[in-house]
Enzyme design. Structure first.
Site, PDB file in Angstrom:
ATOM      1  N   TYR A 160      -1.144 -19.372  -2.885  1.00 44.15           N
ATOM      2  CA  TYR A 160      -1.094 -17.991  -2.653  1.00 44.15           C
ATOM      3  C   TYR A 160      -2.592 -17.372  -3.241  1.00 44.15           C
ATOM      4  O   TYR A 160      -3.239 -16.785  -2.374  1.00 44.15           O
ATOM      5  CB  TYR A 160       0.049 -17.300  -3.631  1.00 44.15           C
ATOM      6  CG  TYR A 160      -0.009 -16.078  -3.359  1.00 44.15           C
ATOM      7  CD1 TYR A 160       0.204 -15.204  -2.190  1.00 44.15           C
ATOM      8  CD2 TYR A 160      -0.481 -14.951  -4.554  1.00 44.15           C
ATOM      9  CE1 TYR A 160       0.203 -13.874  -2.104  1.00 44.15           C
ATOM     10  CE2 TYR A 160      -0.401 -13.508  -4.252  1.00 44.15           C
ATOM     11  CZ  TYR A 160      -0.190 -12.844  -3.098  1.00 44.15           C
ATOM     12  OH  TYR A 160       0.049 -11.825  -2.999  1.00 44.15           O
ATOM     13  N   THR A 195       8.646  -4.487  -4.806  1.00 42.74           N
ATOM     14  CA  THR A 195       9.219  -4.581  -3.542  1.00 42.74           C
ATOM     15  C   THR A 195       9.994  -6.221  -3.497  1.00 42.74           C
ATOM     16  O   THR A 195       9.915  -6.576  -4.675  1.00 42.74           O
ATOM     17  CB  THR A 195       7.845  -4.901  -2.677  1.00 42.74           C
ATOM     18  OG1 THR A 195       7.099  -6.048  -2.906  1.00 42.74           O
ATOM     19  CG2 THR A 195       6.938  -3.683  -2.392  1.00 42.74           C
TER      20      THR A 195
END
Length: 259
Positions: A160, A195
């Site tokens: 990532y 989120t």
């Protein structure tokens, strides 16, 4: 809904990838509220259409398009549909992205290729599809979602972090190349966000022994960032208020990267 003639994005057409959920959804709603016609591009096609319908019902203008933004054919078709609907594109918010939390030696080549496709190739494809229209108009704003992970490393997130480092430099290099053509390219770089993506990241890190506790979060950035706070940063970069902001990385992280 703001007056389409007086909002901060009045008269503009904005495309938001990954625009049906999380920070993308917050940006789609905020951009519409500030007068933009919003094209919501998301692999969750039904969610994109429902959000567009919500914007239209509130007096705005919007369409939802199903597309995998790591696929060139689907990206080109989505941008063609956007242009057929609204004639031009003034703003591109490249927000679509995801994460892999995994020990480096367990990361597969397939995961490496897949996450680079979703997080990096998608921005290459979207910019290639949108730039000709912006160049024809002689103006435009592109905002790419990077991350604190572009410059701060987290255990179990080698893949990532690598993709977000690429987004960081992609944004800067594109800005330099197109500065004199009237195109601005910037990146917004959130910390940990409240989120589904952010909660999953924290859960998976914690499950594998990384301290992502509430106490650790408070020490790093005070609290979770809210999706609307990322959307506000993207709104500024999209608007004419940021006319001399180009090639920049705006960190929305409450000092995470400052200490």
């Amino acid at each position: 809904m703001a007056d389409a003639k007086t909002g901060r994005l009045a008269g503009k057409v904005a495309v938001v990838s990954g625009g049906a959920g999380g920070c993308g959804e917050a940006a789609s709603l905020l951009f519409a509220d500030e007068g933009a016609k919003v094209v919501i591009v998301d692999r969750q096609g039904e969610a994109a259409k429902k959000l567009a319908e919500k914007i239209v019902a509130s007096g705005g203008a919007s369409i939802g398009i199903k597309a995998d933004v790591s696929n060139a054919a689907e990206v080109n078709a989505a941008i063609d549909e956007a242009l057929n609907a609204f004639d031009t594109i003034d703003v591109l918010f490249n927000h679509a992205g995801t994460i892999v939390v995994k020990p480096f030696l367990e990361t597969t080549e397939e995961e490496w290729d897949w996450l680079h496709a979703v997080n990096v190739k998608s921005m290459f494809l979207m910019c290639k599809a949108v730039l000709p229209t912006m160049l024809k108009a002689g103006k435009g704003s592109i905002i790419n979602t990077s991350s604190i992970s572009a410059i701060t490393a987290t255990p179990l997130e080698v893949l990532y972090c690598t993709t977000k480092g690429a987004v960081h430099q992609f944004s800067r290099a594109l800005a330099v190349e197109y500065r004199d053509k009237g195109i601005r390219v910037n990146a917004v770089c959130p910390g940990f966000i409240r989120t589904a993506h952010g909660i999953r990241e924290v859960t998976e890190l914690s499950a594998q022994g990384v301290d992502a506790s509430e106490a650790a979060m408070k020490a790093m950035q005070g609290r979770f960032c809210e999706p609307e706070e990322v959307a506000q940063a993207a709104l500024f970069l999209a608007s004419d208020e940021a006319s001399f902001v180009n090639g920049s990385h705006i960190f929305v992280d409450n000092t995470f990267t400052a200490v």
